[in-house]
Motif scaffolding. Sequence first.
Motif, PDB file in Angstrom:
ATOM      1  N   ASN A 176       0.451  12.829  -2.898  1.00 12.39           N
ATOM      2  CA  ASN A 176      -0.739  12.072  -2.487  1.00 12.39           C
ATOM      3  C   ASN A 176      -2.005  12.924  -2.620  1.00 12.39           C
ATOM      4  O   ASN A 176      -1.958  14.088  -3.052  1.00 12.39           O
ATOM      5  CB  ASN A 176      -0.564  11.507  -1.067  1.00 12.39           C
ATOM      6  CG  ASN A 176      -0.450  12.609  -0.017  1.00 12.39           C
ATOM      7  OD1 ASN A 176      -0.860  13.743  -0.256  1.00 12.39           O
ATOM      8  ND2 ASN A 176       0.107  12.262   1.142  1.00 12.39           N
TER       9      ASN A 176
ATOM     10  N   ASP B  67       0.841  -1.198   0.000  1.00  7.03           N
ATOM     11  CA  ASP B  67       0.000   0.000   0.000  1.00  7.03           C
ATOM     12  C   ASP B  67       0.884   1.259   0.000  1.00  7.03           C
ATOM     13  O   ASP B  67       1.575   1.535   0.991  1.00  7.03           O
ATOM     14  CB  ASP B  67      -0.904  -0.033   1.236  1.00  7.03           C
ATOM     15  CG  ASP B  67      -1.845   1.161   1.266  1.00  7.03           C
ATOM     16  OD1 ASP B  67      -1.824   1.957   0.295  1.00  7.03           O
ATOM     17  OD2 ASP B  67      -2.585   1.309   2.256  1.00  7.03           O
TER      18      ASP B  67
ATOM     19  N   SER C 207      -0.523   4.270  -0.979  1.00 10.36           N
ATOM     20  CA  SER C 207      -1.477   5.361  -1.228  1.00 10.36           C
ATOM     21  C   SER C 207      -1.166   6.588  -0.367  1.00 10.36           C
ATOM     22  O   SER C 207      -1.588   7.689  -0.699  1.00 10.36           O
ATOM     23  CB  SER C 207      -2.919   4.884  -0.996  1.00 10.36           C
ATOM     24  OG  SER C 207      -3.031   4.357   0.294  1.00 10.36           O
ATOM     25  N   LYS C 208      -0.377   6.415   0.705  1.00  8.77           N
ATOM     26  CA  LYS C 208      -0.038   7.618   1.482  1.00  8.77           C
ATOM     27  C   LYS C 208       1.034   8.455   0.779  1.00  8.77           C
ATOM     28  O   LYS C 208       1.290   9.590   1.163  1.00  8.77           O
ATOM     29  CB  LYS C 208       0.377   7.263   2.904  1.00  8.77           C
ATOM     30  CG  LYS C 208       1.670   6.525   3.045  1.00  8.77           C
ATOM     31  CD  LYS C 208       1.976   6.314   4.530  1.00  8.77           C
ATOM     32  CE  LYS C 208       3.192   5.425   4.644  1.00  8.77           C
ATOM     33  NZ  LYS C 208       3.534   4.939   5.898  1.00  8.77           N
ATOM     34  N   TYR C 209       1.689   7.870  -0.237  1.00 15.04           N
ATOM     35  CA  TYR C 209       2.730   8.599  -0.958  1.00 15.04           C
ATOM     36  C   TYR C 209       2.259   9.129  -2.315  1.00 15.04           C
ATOM     37  O   TYR C 209       2.809  10.097  -2.818  1.00 15.04           O
ATOM     38  CB  TYR C 209       3.937   7.694  -1.220  1.00 15.04           C
ATOM     39  CG  TYR C 209       4.589   7.173   0.034  1.00 15.04           C
ATOM     40  CD1 TYR C 209       5.174   8.053   0.945  1.00 15.04           C
ATOM     41  CD2 TYR C 209       4.629   5.806   0.312  1.00 15.04           C
ATOM     42  CE1 TYR C 209       5.785   7.580   2.096  1.00 15.04           C
ATOM     43  CE2 TYR C 209       5.239   5.326   1.457  1.00 15.04           C
ATOM     44  CZ  TYR C 209       5.808   6.210   2.350  1.00 15.04           C
ATOM     45  OH  TYR C 209       6.408   5.747   3.484  1.00 15.04           O
TER      46      TYR C 209
ATOM     47  N   GLU D 248       0.489  16.340  -0.398  1.00 15.86           N
ATOM     48  CA  GLU D 248       1.841  16.226   0.184  1.00 15.86           C
ATOM     49  C   GLU D 248       2.742  15.544  -0.837  1.00 15.86           C
ATOM     50  O   GLU D 248       2.308  14.602  -1.510  1.00 15.86           O
ATOM     51  CB  GLU D 248       1.792  15.371   1.461  1.00 15.86           C
ATOM     52  CG  GLU D 248       0.953  15.994   2.555  1.00 15.86           C
ATOM     53  CD  GLU D 248       0.527  14.969   3.614  1.00 15.86           C
ATOM     54  OE1 GLU D 248       0.314  15.405   4.759  1.00 15.86           O
ATOM     55  OE2 GLU D 248       0.393  13.759   3.297  1.00 15.86           O
TER      56      GLU D 248
ATOM     57  N   SER E 280      -3.048   2.319  -6.495  1.00 17.57           N
ATOM     58  CA  SER E 280      -3.935   2.676  -5.378  1.00 17.57           C
ATOM     59  C   SER E 280      -4.251   1.538  -4.404  1.00 17.57           C
ATOM     60  O   SER E 280      -4.654   1.802  -3.290  1.00 17.57           O
ATOM     61  CB  SER E 280      -5.248   3.241  -5.927  1.00 17.57           C
ATOM     62  OG  SER E 280      -5.874   2.251  -6.715  1.00 17.57           O
TER      63      SER E 280
ATOM     64  N   CYS F 115      -1.208   9.458  -5.255  1.00 20.03           N
ATOM     65  CA  CYS F 115      -2.614   9.225  -5.581  1.00 20.03           C
ATOM     66  C   CYS F 115      -2.750   8.593  -6.968  1.00 20.03           C
ATOM     67  O   CYS F 115      -3.866   8.504  -7.503  1.00 20.03           O
ATOM     68  CB  CYS F 115      -3.414  10.527  -5.495  1.00 20.03           C
ATOM     69  SG  CYS F 115      -2.783  11.847  -6.531  1.00 20.03           S
TER      70      CYS F 115
ATOM     71  N   LYS G 265      -3.679  14.387  -0.502  1.00 23.33           N
ATOM     72  CA  LYS G 265      -3.701  15.618   0.310  1.00 23.33           C
ATOM     73  C   LYS G 265      -2.775  16.690  -0.259  1.00 23.33           C
ATOM     74  O   LYS G 265      -2.652  17.763   0.306  1.00 23.33           O
ATOM     75  CB  LYS G 265      -3.250  15.285   1.747  1.00 23.33           C
ATOM     76  CG  LYS G 265      -4.281  14.464   2.515  1.00 23.33           C
ATOM     77  CD  LYS G 265      -3.926  14.426   3.990  1.00 23.33           C
ATOM     78  CE  LYS G 265      -3.322  13.083   4.312  1.00 23.33           C
ATOM     79  NZ  LYS G 265      -2.847  12.902   5.656  1.00 23.33           N
TER      80      LYS G 265
END
Length: 503
Positions: free
Chosen positions: A205, A71, A73-75, A209, A82, A77, A207
């Motif tokens: 990502n 996973d 997905s925090k790095y 970031e 995904s 999008c 957000k």
Amino acid sequence: MSEKKKTMTGAFGVPVGNDLNSKTAGPRGPVLMEDVHLLEKLSHFDRERIPERVVHAKGAGAYGEFEVTADVSKYTCAKFLSRVGKKTDVFVRFSTVGGEMGSADAERDPRGFAVKFYTEEGNYDMTGNNTPVFFIRDPLKFPDFIHTQKRNPQTNLKDPDMFWDFLSLTPESMHQVTVLFSDRGTPATYRHMNGYSSHTYKWYNAKGEYFWVQYHFKTDQGIRNFTGQEATAMCAKDPDHATRDLFESIERGEYPSWTLEMQILIPEQARDFKWDIFDITKVWPHAEVPPIEVGKLTLNRNPVNYFAEVEQAAFNPSNFVPGIAASPDKMLQGRLFSYHDTHLHRLGPNYHLIPVNQPKHAPEVSYQRAGAMRTDDGGGSGPNYWPNSMGAPGPDATFDEPPIPLDGDGGRHEYAHPNDDFVQPGNLFREVMTSQDRANLIGNIVGHLGGAQKRLQLRQTALFYMADSEYGAGVAKGLGLNLDEVRSLAGMSQEDRVKATAR
Ligand code: NDP
Ligand code: HEM
């Protein structure tokens, strides 16, 4: 070509009655101008060649898939990354760099490692090499560098003087030269080598970031290299050995695969990082940025037609999808321009319509129109301008790349840390290579550098000495150079060294 049609036709579908005898005035007379079938056939043949790639001309390709195994997905999008288990179609092309279309696969050269991901958000191309670094770090130098790897303008021969003159005047090449002349410069096959982005890229990502990342495709077949002697023998025995190996292993159902590992840095870490992360001549030490496993790339289908699918494939480092973007690396910035530009020259303005290049899972919806070889409906009767109020598709700001802070004076800046250029190649020589690797490296260099003028041998050997004294001493011994002279050159500034070894 339609499989079902039983009768041969011309280019416009008209049946051909005879394809063995040209139309003549009597059995022994001259050929008639009205033999339009002959004219069509010859004129098409006359145009069969397109320009070969100016670099990476010799290559082999195959289709396959990429599967996400962790996973991330925090790095990023990027939709194709995904979720664990998600699969994406890919096309991959491997290549050598400097040789022409007919050159041998076993030549000492970096190998291209280009991956086209057909994602649902459009095509993403990761156009890398089998080496984690490169010879130069400014795109202004690329055409000159490549000229030195090609043929001498007068003799039309490969020229060790051109090669080593340029490299010894370009000390930042030391790291890549060390990799290239190790046995990794002659991989046993395309299946037995790694692929690296070499550049730093940006992931961001949902957000907004962002992170700096490097890609490492690690071969699941294991690294296997030829020694210098084995490579030379293979060039003579089978100039197409790696092309053959890839095709035949896929035909046999032995599907080669690579594990994708990523190195990921957050911007705060990057600011204080020991190495300039936008300098492609440097790696990020694994101990400081441990790679994390992200996915698996598997090749499982051969192309049916080499020209249509491999020769016409067009990779482009500027093909990004949302979640992945460029970094300020100057070389990469140059590449963002160069590939699309060369494809326009090599394949034409509508090269994106060639099936291997088409965004298979995200059809083009743009207001670009017409041009040579527009083979689709060209936008049909829809509006050909934006903005329009015809209900036709428009941009969506949610796909805009998040902004990042930039500052500085516009100008032609040099790299700030040239003395760093010898540290990583020195570490590679001392800490990573076995004594056999080191002996092979030195032997490979001596075999090639020995063909250059003595003053160039001295200048280049001084650079090896600066990376590691044993390295420089080994090359000096192999070339029969005076070690004191090498040491003295190594102690000078690059400017003085160049003066001392001028013609
Ligand atoms: P590590 O010991 O953690 O990594 C060394 C890496 O060197 C290995 O993982 C392998 O890369 C690679 N390697 C092994 N033999 C050779 C060879 N003959 N030629 C080129 N590469 C080889 O050390 P560090 O991360 O601190 O790096 C030390 C040196 O290793 C670097 O200066 C660089 O020259 C080289 N290297 C580093 C890489 C990186 O991303 N940190 C990547 C590749 C090389 P792999 O696992 O990718 O096969
Ligand atoms: C191919 C330019 C640096 C990897 C090419 C091509 C050009 C080019 C013009 C031919 C493309 C075609 O005709 O299809 C440049 C420039 C560079 C640069 C201007 C630097 C400023 C690099 C680097 C890498 C790389 C650093 C690897 C990290 C490749 C690969 C191909 C290629 C793999 C072959 C793609 C394929 O298989 O079709 N490059 N290049 N290049 N380049 Fe570069």
